[in-house]
Design a protein around this motif. Structure first.
Motif, short mmCIF file in Angstrom:
data_model
loop_
_atom_site.label_atom_id
_atom_site.label_comp_id
_atom_site.label_asym_id
_atom_site.label_seq_id
_atom_site.Cartn_x
_atom_site.Cartn_y
_atom_site.Cartn_z
N ILE A 285 47.50 46.58 84.02
CA ILE A 285 46.16 46.95 84.18
C ILE A 285 45.46 45.94 84.94
O ILE A 285 45.56 44.64 84.38
CB ILE A 285 45.68 47.28 83.04
N LEU A 286 44.44 46.33 85.85
CA LEU A 286 43.67 45.40 86.36
C LEU A 286 42.27 46.20 86.27
O LEU A 286 42.13 47.22 86.73
CB LEU A 286 43.71 44.98 87.84
N THR A 287 41.18 45.46 85.83
CA THR A 287 39.96 45.94 85.52
C THR A 287 38.89 44.87 86.01
O THR A 287 39.40 43.52 85.83
CB THR A 287 39.64 46.76 84.33
N GLY A 288 37.68 44.98 85.98
CA GLY A 288 36.86 43.98 86.29
C GLY A 288 35.27 44.35 86.46
O GLY A 288 34.99 45.69 86.55
N ASP A 289 34.40 43.65 86.45
CA ASP A 289 33.03 43.73 86.73
C ASP A 289 32.34 42.79 87.59
O ASP A 289 32.70 41.79 87.70
CB ASP A 289 32.34 43.41 85.36
N ARG A 290 31.31 43.24 88.38
CA ARG A 290 30.55 42.49 89.29
C ARG A 290 29.54 41.68 88.20
O ARG A 290 28.87 42.50 87.69
CB ARG A 290 29.73 43.19 90.22
N PRO A 291 29.59 40.43 88.34
CA PRO A 291 28.71 39.75 87.40
C PRO A 291 27.18 39.57 87.95
O PRO A 291 26.75 38.73 88.57
CB PRO A 291 29.17 38.28 87.15
N LEU B 201 33.02 37.19 93.91
CA LEU B 201 32.85 37.45 95.37
C LEU B 201 32.35 38.83 95.86
O LEU B 201 31.55 38.79 96.82
CB LEU B 201 34.14 37.12 95.97
N GLN B 202 32.71 39.75 95.06
CA GLN B 202 32.30 41.07 95.25
C GLN B 202 30.92 41.25 95.10
O GLN B 202 30.32 41.83 95.66
CB GLN B 202 33.09 42.13 94.62
N ALA B 203 30.52 40.50 94.08
CA ALA B 203 28.91 40.56 93.72
C ALA B 203 28.00 40.02 94.78
O ALA B 203 26.94 40.35 94.81
CB ALA B 203 28.70 39.81 92.29
N ASP C 106 42.60 42.79 95.06
CA ASP C 106 42.49 42.54 93.82
C ASP C 106 43.25 43.10 92.86
O ASP C 106 44.09 42.48 92.09
CB ASP C 106 41.11 42.91 92.81
N ILE C 107 43.56 44.19 93.01
CA ILE C 107 44.65 45.11 92.35
C ILE C 107 46.01 44.68 92.60
O ILE C 107 46.88 44.58 91.54
CB ILE C 107 44.17 46.61 92.63
N THR C 108 46.38 44.64 93.84
CA THR C 108 47.93 44.52 94.24
C THR C 108 48.27 42.87 93.97
O THR C 108 49.43 42.84 94.07
CB THR C 108 47.94 45.11 95.69
N1 TRP Z 1 33.69 47.20 91.74
C1 TRP Z 1 33.76 47.01 90.23
C2 TRP Z 1 32.32 46.71 89.94
O1 TRP Z 1 31.39 47.00 90.64
C3 TRP Z 1 34.36 45.69 90.19
C4 TRP Z 1 35.71 45.32 90.46
C5 TRP Z 1 36.25 44.52 91.51
C6 TRP Z 1 36.98 46.18 90.28
N2 TRP Z 1 37.60 44.81 91.83
C7 TRP Z 1 37.83 45.75 91.14
C8 TRP Z 1 37.29 47.19 89.34
C9 TRP Z 1 39.38 46.11 91.05
C10 TRP Z 1 38.47 47.58 88.99
C11 TRP Z 1 39.38 47.06 90.15
O2 TRP Z 1 32.01 46.54 88.79
#
Ligand code: TRP
Length: 331
Positions: free
Chosen positions: A4-10, A42-44, A136-138
């Motif tokens: 599993i990959l998940t995440g959050d923008r800080p 970085l996405q943030a 990020d996921i792959t």
């Molecule tokens: N887009 C998600 C957010 O805004 C953060 C995020 C970045 C993410 N890369 C991801 C979530 C890959 C799931 C998978 O919080």
């Protein structure tokens, strides 16, 4: 085992919407799968170009929230996006496999561009963030991403990129990604009754809010605007206080009684709100205590993410060598 990959923008500390929408789910999933949790710094930056300090500060806030709700760094691998440059490298390779028009049609990006009113001057970085997300996921070869329904177009686009990569370079190194909408993923409305709790809408209750702040926010909460006098019958549908009680109150029989009383008339908003304050603080108090304990030693907290990052680094390097092998970029 599932990866599993998940995440959050800080971009801020996490709130109750995150808690019911994803954090609780992650705490459960860490026992059943290999789970990577990425802090997407970085996405943030894509929508905080001129505010890197905010992003930097919130990396630690989000880390504290993760640990305080019970994400266990022995079971889940927490890491920081910007410390894995292989993700950026993979993004560059993917960018050749998607058209600018396709990026502009991504429904999630389209909605965000409209909300932020940036359609006419969107940056390349913002427009391509779904490609970055596919990387990020792959990069860890995840095959499962728990997401809210609004993120489904992201996963669809990531799968298109994988397919295109496999087809173009005659390989099959990546698994198909399954989007999994969490069962607990009930969407929590904001305290203003708006569809979604979100930092940018200013309608959030944070995991780090003090008991007093929680009480103040609940007292301001949107109820039935036509329920003016205590003796009047009130509506429990579209009533934020009851929506929260449905989700958080362990005594659902009592909630049913409160609802019946409220609908009949004779039950004031303040009493119902008092019950909700009690319920929310019962949920939040243990989180608050743990959060304060962890906050005593921020360096140690950061080290947890750095250690997780080391693990991801090894996986990312392995993936990139397979990617480069497929493209014949080995020297
Ligand atoms: N887009 C998600 C957010 O805004 C953060 C995020 C970045 C993410 N890369 C991801 C979530 C890959 C799931 C998978 O919080």
């Amino acid at each position: 085992m599932k990866i599993i990959l998940t995440g959050d923008r800080p971009t801020g500390p996490l709130h109750l919407g995150h808690y019911v929408g994803s954090l609780q789910n992650r705490v459960a999933l860490q026992h059943q799968a290999k789970q990577y949790i990425m802090i997407a710094d970085l996405q943030a930056l894509t929508d905080n170009v001129d505010n890197p300090q905010k992003v930097r500060d919130n990396v630690c806030q989000v880390l504290l929230d993760y640990l305080a709700v019970g994400i266990d760094s022995q079971l889940s691998t927490i890491f920081i996006q910007s410390l894995i440059p292989e993700i950026a490298e993979l993004t560059i390779i993917y960018l050749n496999l998607v058209t600018v028009n396709r990026l502009k049609r991504n429904p999630t990006v389209k909605t965000e561009m409209a909300q932020k009113e940036i359609e006419s001057h969107v940056t390349a970085g913002f427009l391509m963030y779904p490609v970055h997300q596919a990387a990020d996921i792959t990069i860890v070869k995840a095959d499962c991403v728990p997401v809210g329904a609004d993120q489904l177009p992201m996963i669809e686009q990531a799968n298109e990129l994988i397919q295109s990569f496999h087809y173009t370079y005659k390989t099959t190194i990546f698994p198909h990604i399954k989007a999994e909408i969490p069962k607990t993923g009930s969407r929590l409305p904001g305290i203003d009754g708006k569809q979604k709790m979100s930092k940018s809408l200013g309608n959030a209750i944070y995991l780090s809010d003090t008991a007093d702040v929680v009480a103040q926010k609940v007292m301001k909460m949107y109820t039935d605007p036509n329920h003016l006098r205590v003796q009047d019958p009130g509506r429990v549908e579209d009533n934020t206080v009851f929506a929260y009680l449905d989700i958080f109150d362990p005594e659902q029989d009592q909630v049913a009684e409160l609802k019946a009383h409220y609908q009949k008339g004779g039950l004031g908003d303040v009493l119902v709100k008092k019950r909700l304050i009690e319920v929310l603080n019962t949920v939040l108090e243990p989180i608050r205590i743990k959060r304060m304990e962890y906050a005593q030693d921020m360096q140690q907290i950061l080290n947890i993410a750095l250690q997780g990052t080391e693990k991801v680094k090894a996986v990312a390097q392995q993936t990139m060598s397979e990617v480069k092998n497929a493209i014949n970029l080995l020297y």
